[in-house]
Design an enzyme around this catalytic site. Structure first.
Site, PDB file in Angstrom:
ATOM      1  N   TYR A 155      15.085  32.010   4.546  1.00  0.00           N
ATOM      2  CA  TYR A 155      13.900  32.783   4.900  1.00  0.00           C
ATOM      3  C   TYR A 155      13.894  33.232   6.363  1.00  0.00           C
ATOM      4  O   TYR A 155      14.334  32.493   7.245  1.00  0.00           O
ATOM      5  CB  TYR A 155      12.649  31.936   4.668  1.00  0.00           C
ATOM      6  CG  TYR A 155      12.242  31.842   3.216  1.00  0.00           C
ATOM      7  CD1 TYR A 155      11.910  32.990   2.488  1.00  0.00           C
ATOM      8  CD2 TYR A 155      12.186  30.613   2.572  1.00  0.00           C
ATOM      9  CE1 TYR A 155      11.540  32.897   1.158  1.00  0.00           C
ATOM     10  CE2 TYR A 155      11.812  30.518   1.242  1.00  0.00           C
ATOM     11  CZ  TYR A 155      11.488  31.669   0.537  1.00  0.00           C
ATOM     12  OH  TYR A 155      11.115  31.585  -0.770  1.00  0.00           O
ATOM     13  N   ARG A 174     -10.554  -0.010  14.719  1.00  0.00           N
ATOM     14  CA  ARG A 174     -10.534   0.586  13.399  1.00  0.00           C
ATOM     15  C   ARG A 174     -11.496  -0.267  12.581  1.00  0.00           C
ATOM     16  O   ARG A 174     -12.504  -0.691  13.132  1.00  0.00           O
ATOM     17  CB  ARG A 174      -9.099   0.535  12.861  1.00  0.00           C
ATOM     18  CG  ARG A 174      -8.719   1.656  11.967  1.00  0.00           C
ATOM     19  CD  ARG A 174      -7.233   1.658  11.644  1.00  0.00           C
ATOM     20  NE  ARG A 174      -6.803   0.445  10.917  1.00  0.00           N
ATOM     21  CZ  ARG A 174      -5.569   0.279  10.430  1.00  0.00           C
ATOM     22  NH1 ARG A 174      -4.649   1.201  10.611  1.00  0.00           N
ATOM     23  NH2 ARG A 174      -5.231  -0.814   9.780  1.00  0.00           N
ATOM     24  N   MET A 181      10.884  25.391   0.103  1.00  0.00           N
ATOM     25  CA  MET A 181      10.018  24.459  -0.611  1.00  0.00           C
ATOM     26  C   MET A 181      10.841  23.481  -1.450  1.00  0.00           C
ATOM     27  O   MET A 181      10.596  22.281  -1.447  1.00  0.00           O
ATOM     28  CB  MET A 181       9.044  25.233  -1.517  1.00  0.00           C
ATOM     29  CG  MET A 181       8.013  24.326  -2.172  1.00  0.00           C
ATOM     30  SD  MET A 181       6.971  25.198  -3.339  1.00  0.00           S
ATOM     31  CE  MET A 181       5.975  26.205  -2.262  1.00  0.00           C
ATOM     32  N   LYS A 241       0.842  -1.202   0.000  1.00  0.00           N
ATOM     33  CA  LYS A 241       0.000   0.000   0.000  1.00  0.00           C
ATOM     34  C   LYS A 241       0.879   1.255   0.000  1.00  0.00           C
ATOM     35  O   LYS A 241       2.063   1.183   0.366  1.00  0.00           O
ATOM     36  CB  LYS A 241      -0.910  -0.019   1.229  1.00  0.00           C
ATOM     37  CG  LYS A 241      -0.139  -0.092   2.537  1.00  0.00           C
ATOM     38  CD  LYS A 241      -1.038  -0.459   3.706  1.00  0.00           C
ATOM     39  CE  LYS A 241      -0.217  -0.502   4.985  1.00  0.00           C
ATOM     40  NZ  LYS A 241      -0.928  -1.137   6.074  1.00  0.00           N
TER      41      LYS A 241
HETATM   42  C1  LIG Z   1      -0.165  -1.914   6.931  1.00  0.00           C
HETATM   43  C2  LIG Z   1      -0.714  -3.135   7.480  1.00  0.00           C
HETATM   44  C3  LIG Z   1       0.120  -4.201   7.883  1.00  0.00           C
HETATM   45  C4  LIG Z   1       1.617  -4.130   7.890  1.00  0.00           C
HETATM   46  O1  LIG Z   1       2.088  -3.525   9.045  1.00  0.00           O
HETATM   47  P1  LIG Z   1       3.642  -3.320   9.330  1.00  0.00           P
HETATM   48  O2  LIG Z   1       3.708  -2.806  10.711  1.00  0.00           O
HETATM   49  O3  LIG Z   1       4.133  -2.352   8.336  1.00  0.00           O
HETATM   50  O4  LIG Z   1       4.272  -4.651   9.169  1.00  0.00           O
HETATM   51  C5  LIG Z   1      -0.479  -5.382   8.270  1.00  0.00           C
HETATM   52  N1  LIG Z   1      -1.832  -5.492   8.313  1.00  0.00           N
HETATM   53  C6  LIG Z   1      -2.651  -4.484   7.967  1.00  0.00           C
HETATM   54  C7  LIG Z   1      -4.118  -4.680   8.049  1.00  0.00           C
HETATM   55  C8  LIG Z   1      -2.127  -3.271   7.549  1.00  0.00           C
HETATM   56  O5  LIG Z   1      -2.949  -2.273   7.217  1.00  0.00           O
END
Ligand SMILES: *Cc1c(COP(=O)(O)O)cnc(C)c1O
Length: 822
Positions: free
Chosen positions: A717, A591, A766, A493
Site C-alpha cells: 500500500y 488504581r 490487514m 487474565k
Molecule cells: C496482572 C497482575 C499481576 C501479575 O503481574 P506480572 O507483572 O505479570 O507478574 C499481579 N497482581 C495483580 C493485581 C495483577 O493485576
C-alpha cells in the site's frame, strides 16, 4: 514388563509390608506413577511419588477405586486395610531401586544415550534401523528424567534383544542416580550444548556429570571434533572403554564422515580403515547429519555390517517429539500423536483426548493404527486396547491396519475398520467429522499425518504455538525462589496473557497452584465450565456479575467500601455464609484498592459483624517492582502494606493470607513473599532479571508466495516499500488484524525464515505482510517465525517502545493456539 510379587518388590526396595497374607504373593506386572494415565487392570503397583508440587499419596483413594491394590508409600497415614502397602522412606528412590533391579535381570545389551541434544531422535532412528532384525524395547517418548528413566527400565524383560534408554539431567548429582538403572553396555554421548547450563559452574562440570552414565560401559560412541572431546577420550582410557569416536573434520579418526548437502537430502560418505560406505539421509540440517553419524557409529559399536543398513538411512523420518493439538474441520479438534505406538503412550494420549474433549463437550473419536511389536499376543493386546477405550469413555474407534481389521469383533464400542490407510481415504467424507475431539495415534509407517491433513482446518496457517513444558519449567523456576509453604496465585487474565485460557488453567491446576486470577467474572465462568476446580479470584468484579460469581464459586477482589456493601447484600440474599473474598489495598499505585485508614476501618466494621463473608487474603500491587530506580518507592509500598494489612489482620481471629509480589517482585524482592505471590508475565517466559526462563510462545506462519521485484518497483500500500535492487519478496499471511503492529512495517520489524532474519518491506496490511528475502533461499510453504526461539518477544517490544505484555496479549483471537506437550 516385570513380574514380581508384592513381597519381592518389598524386599528389593527395603520396605515394610502392610498386607494380609493373601496379598503377599500378588503378582505385579505394571508400575504406575501417574494416576491420569492409568488405564485400569488389576496387576498394577502405584508408587506415590512426592515432590514440591505433587503428592502422589492424594491419588491412592482414586486408584483403589480403579482397581489398583499395591501401593508404595512414604507416609504411614495413608495405609489402610484391604490393600497392600509397602512403606519406604523415599518413594522416588524406591522406584529407582526397583528399576535397577529389573535392569540387572536383563542379559541382552543396553544402549544408553545422553547429551544435550538429539537423544530422542537417535533413539528413534536406531529403533527404525534395527527393529527389522531385533526385538527392541525403548524409552517411551522422551522419558529421560529421574522418573522417566526408571519407568523406561521397568519396561525391559528378557523377551527383548536390545534396550535403548535415554537419560537426561539438569542438575549436578542426577546422573549418579540414573547410572545404575541404565548401566549401558554401549554408550552414546550426543553433544554438550548450553541447555541447563545455569545449574552448572562450567561446561566441563556438566560433561563430567554426563560421563558418569558410562562408568561401566564397554564402548562409547562420541564425536571427536569438539573442544571437549579430549576429556571424553581421557575418560575412555581411564575406564578401559573402547572409544567409538567419529569425525566430520579429521582424516585420522577411526570413523570419518564427509557430507554433501543436496536440495532436499544429504549425501554422506563414511570411511573406516580402507572401507567406504555411501548413503543419504532425507534431511539437510547439521543436527540431522550429526544424529545420523551417531547412528552409523552405533551400528559399528554393535558389530553390525553397515552395508546392511545403508538403504534404510534414506527413509529415516523426522521425529515428532510431542503430541500436537490442532484445530480441525467442522469444529473438530485434532490431537496428533504418531510418534510411537504402544499401550503406554496410548493411555497418555487418551488422557489428553479426554481432557480436551471435556472442555467443549466434544465427541471422543480415536483413529488408531495397528500396534506393533508390543510382545503381547495380538488378541490379548486388542482386548486391552478395547478395555482402555471403554475406560476413557471413547465414543468411536476407527481402526486402520490388518491386525485391527481381523480383530474387530473384540471391540465393544461404535467402530469401523480399514485394512490400510488407502481404504480409509477411499471412504473418507468430511461431513462425517464434526464437533469431535479426534486422536490420531499410530505407528509411523501408517502415515497418519496424511489423515490429519484431511481433517485439518487449512484456511489460516498462522498459529501461536504454546509449549506447555516450557510453562511448567518457568513455574518451577519461580517455585525455587519461594519457601515451600508460600502459596502461588497465577494470573490467567486476558486469556492467560494471550496464550489461550483453558489449556493453561488446566495445566496449572494439575501443577497444584493455589489460586488462579482472572480480570472479569466471564473469564472465570469459562474456566469453571471447562472443569477447573482451583479457587479463582476475580480482580474486577462488576455488580452485574455477582450472580455468576456466586453460582460459579468465584472469589471477588473487594477494592472499595461501596463494592463491599453491594456484595454483602448479594451474598445475604442467597443466604450464604463465609463466602471467600480478597481485600485490595492501594499502597501507591492509585488504581483499585482501599487507600486510607478510614476506608479500612469502615470495611473492618462491616465485616466484623457479618457472617456472610470471610476474608481469604489481603493484598496490594507494586507499581514499579521491575525498576531499580523505583526501589525506594517499592519499599515505601511494602511498609504501607504492612501497616494497613496489619489493621485488618489484628481485627480478625482467623488467619488471613497477605501478598504483594508480582513476577518481577518475586525475582527482585523474594524476602517479601509473605503468604502468597501473584505470578504473571514470568510464567509466560519474560524475566526482569535474566532468570533462566523458557520462551513459551512462537508466532508462526508459512510463506504464501515468493516473487521477483525489479529496481524502481514498490511493494504494498501507498508504494511505501521502495525496491533499490533486483529483489525477491515473500508474502506472508499475517497482518495487523492478527496482532502484528503496523509500525513494524517498512523495515523496522523482521521475521525469521530458513535460518535467517528477513526485514519487513512496505506497510503491514490487514491480513498480510511482505518480507525482503533477496539473498535468502525461500520458497512458498516455508515456515516463518515472527517471534519465538529466534526473535524474542522482548526484542519486538523494544522495537515498538512498549512492554512484552502488550505484544503477548495483542495477538488476536483469530490466530489459532496450538499446544505442544511432551
Ligand atoms: C496482572 C497482575 C499481576 C501479575 O503481574 P506480572 O507483572 O505479570 O507478574 C499481579 N497482581 C495483580 C493485581 C495483577 O493485576
Amino acid at each position: 514388563m516385570i513380574n514380581l510379587t508384592a513381597k519381592q518388590i518389598c524386599a528389593v526396595v527395603n520396605g515394610e509390608l502392610f498386607a494380609s497374607s493373601s496379598f503377599q504373593d500378588f503378582t505385579v506386572s505394571e508400575i504406575i506413577t501417574d494416576s491420569r494415565t492409568f488405564f485400569g487392570g488389576s496387576n498394577a503397583a502405584f508408587f506415590a511419588l512426592t515432590g514440591p508440587v505433587f503428592n502422589g499419596h492424594n491419588y491412592i483413594a482414586q486408584l483403589r477405586k480403579k482397581g489398583v491394590q499395591v501401593f508404595i508409600v512414604s507416609n504411614k497415614n495413608f495405609i489402610e486395610d484391604k490393600a497392600c502397602y509397602i512403606l519406604v522412606k523415599n518413594t522416588g528412590f524406591a522406584l529407582q531401586q526397583l528399576a535397577a533391579y529389573n535392569r540387572n535381570r536383563f542379559l541382552q545389551p543396553v544402549i544408553g544415550i545422553t547429551g544435550s541434544n538429539g537423544k530422542t531422535i537417535i533413539k528413534e532412528w536406531l529403533y527404525d534401523l534395527l527393529s527389522t532384525e531385533l526385538k527392541i524395547v525403548r524409552s517411551p517418548k522422551s522419558y529421560n528424567s529421574q522418573v522417566g528413566v526408571p519407568l523406561s527400565a521397568l519396561l525391559i524383560d528378557n523377551q527383548y534383544d536390545l534396550a535403548l534408554l535415554e537419560a537426561g539431567i539438569s542438575e549436578p548429582g542426577e546422573m549418579q542416580k540414573l547410572a545404575p538403572i541404565v548401566q549401558p553396555d554401549i554408550g552414546i554421548l550426543t553433544n554438550i550444548g548450553d541447555a541447563h547450563q545455569e545449574n552448572f559452574t562450567s561446561m566441563e562440570e556438566k560433561l563430567n556429570e554426563k560421563l558418569k552414565l558410562f562408568t561401566g560401559t564397554k564402548k562409547l560412541v562420541f564425536r571427536s571434533d569438539r573442544s571437549y572431546s579430549k576429556i571424553i577420550a581421557e575418560f575412555c582410557s581411564q575406564k578401559n572403554i573402547d572409544p567409538i569416536n567419529w569425525s566430520l573434520e579429521n582424516d585420522s579418526a577411526p570413523i570419518q564422515f564427509k557430507s554433501k548437502v543436496k536440495s532436499t537430502d544429504t549425501e554422506i560418505e563414511a570411511r573406516i580403515n580402507d572401507k567406504h560406505y555411501s548413503f543419504t539421509i532425507p534431511f539437510t540440517d547439521d543436527s540431522a547429519l550429526e544424529n545420523a553419524c551417531h547412528c552409523f557409529a552405533t551400528l559399528i559399536a554393535l558389530d553390525k555390517n553397515p552395508s546392511d543398513f545403508l538403504v534404510q538411512f534414506s527413509s529415516l523420518q523426522p521425529v515428532a517429539m510431542r503430541l500436537e493439538i490442532k484445530q480441525g474441520i467442522n469444529n473438530c479438534l485434532l490431537i496428533n500423536d504418531y510418534y510411537n505406538s504402544d499401550l503406554n503412550s496410548l493411555s497418555i494420549a487418551l488422557s489428553v483426548l479426554k481432557q480436551q474433549a471435556a472442555k467443549s463437550h466434544l465427541f471422543k473419536h480415536v483413529i488408531l493404527s495397528d500396534i506393533q511389536q508390543t510382545g503381547i499376543e495380538t488378541a490379548k493386546l486388542y482386548a486391552k486396547v478395547n478395555q482402555l477405550l471403554q475406560e476413557w469413555g471413547i465414543n468411536k474407534l476407527t481402526g486402520i491396519g490388518k491386525d485391527l481389521y481381523q480383530h474387530q469383533h473384540i471391540f465393544q464400542l461404535e467402530s469401523e475398520f480399514y485394512a490400510d490407510r488407502n481404504a480409509f481415504e477411499k471412504h473418507f467424507l468430511r461431513s462425517n467429522y464434526s464437533s469431535s475431539a479426534i486422536l490420531l495415534k499410530g505407528a509411523r509407517q501408517f502415515e497418519l499425518e496424511k489423515i490429519s491433513a484431511l481433517l485439518q482446518q487449512k484456511a489460516h496457517q498462522t498459529v501461536l504455538e504454546i509449549n506447555l513444558n516450557a510453562l511448567v519449567h518457568n513455574l518451577n523456576t519461580f517455585r525455587k525462589l519461594l519457601q515451600p509453604e508460600t502459596k502461588i496465585m497465577v494470573m490467567v487474565k486476558a486469556f492467560s496473557y494471550g496464550s489461550g485460557d483453558v489449556e493453561i488453567a488446566q495445566l496449572l491446576q494439575h501443577q497444584n497452584v493455589d489460586y488462579l486470577a482472572v480480570a472479569v467474572a466471564d473469564e472465570g465462568v469459562q474456566l469453571r465450565n471447562a472443569g477447573i476446580t482451583t479457587p479463582i479470584v476475580v480482580m474486577n468484579p462488576e455488580q452485574d456479575s455477582f450472580q455468576n460469581i456466586i453460582d460459579f464459586s468465584l472469589e471477588p477482589n473487594i477494592y472499595s467500601f461501596q463494592l463491599l456493601q453491594q456484595f454483602v447484600k448479594a451474598v445475604k440474599e442467597f443466604g450464604l455464609n463465609n463466602f471467600p473474598i480478597h481485600i485490595k489495598i492501594d499502597t501507591g499505585m492509585n488504581r483499585l484498592g482501599l487507600k486510607t485508614e478510614e476506608d479500612i476501618a469502615k470495611v473492618i466494621a462491616i465485616l466484623k459483624k457479618n457472617k456472610h463473608l470471610k476474608i481469604q487474603s489481603v493484598f496490594s500491587h507494586l507499581a514499579g517492582s521491575d525498576e531499580p530506580e523505583l526501589d525506594d518507592f517499592t519499599k515505601e509500598q511494602f511498609n504501607r502494606f504492612t501497616d494497613l494489612s496489619g489493621l485488618i489482620e489484628n481485627a480478625f481471629e482467623y488467619k488471613i493470607d497477605k501478598h504483594i509480589l508480582n513476577s518481577a517482585g518475586i525475582e527482585r524482592f523474594p524476602d517479601h513473599q509473605m503468604d502468597m505471590v501473584r505470578l504473571g508475565i514470568g510464567l509466560y517466559g519474560i524475566s526482569q532479571t535474566g532468570l533462566a526462563l523458557q520462551q513459551i510462545s512462537t508466532l508462526k506462519t508459512t510463506v504464501s508466495q515468493v516473487k521477483t521485484v525489479d529496481t524502481g518497483e514498490t511493494v504494498g500500500y501507498n508504494r511505501k516499500g521502495k525496491v533499490r535492487q533486483h529483489s525477491r519478496v515473500a508474502v506472508v499471511p499475517m497482518g495487523y488484524a492478527d496482532g502484528i503492529n503496523r509500525r513494524l512495517g517498512n523495515g523496522l520489524g523482521s521475521a525469521f525464515v530458513n535460518g535467517q532474519e528477513a526485514r519487513m518491506i512496505g506497510n503491514v496490511c490487514m491480513d498480510m505482510l511482505m518480507l525482503d528475502v533477496t539473498n535468502l533461499e525461500v520458497n512458498p510453504g516455508d515456515s516463518v517465525e515472527i517471534f519465538g526461539p529466534n526473535i524474542s518477544i522482548s526484542r519486538v517490544a523494544q522495537l515498538l517502545e512498549t512492554i512484552p505484555y502488550e505484544i503477548l496479549t495483542g495477538i488476536s483471537q483469530r490466530v489459532k493456539r496450538v499446544y505442544l506437550q511432551e
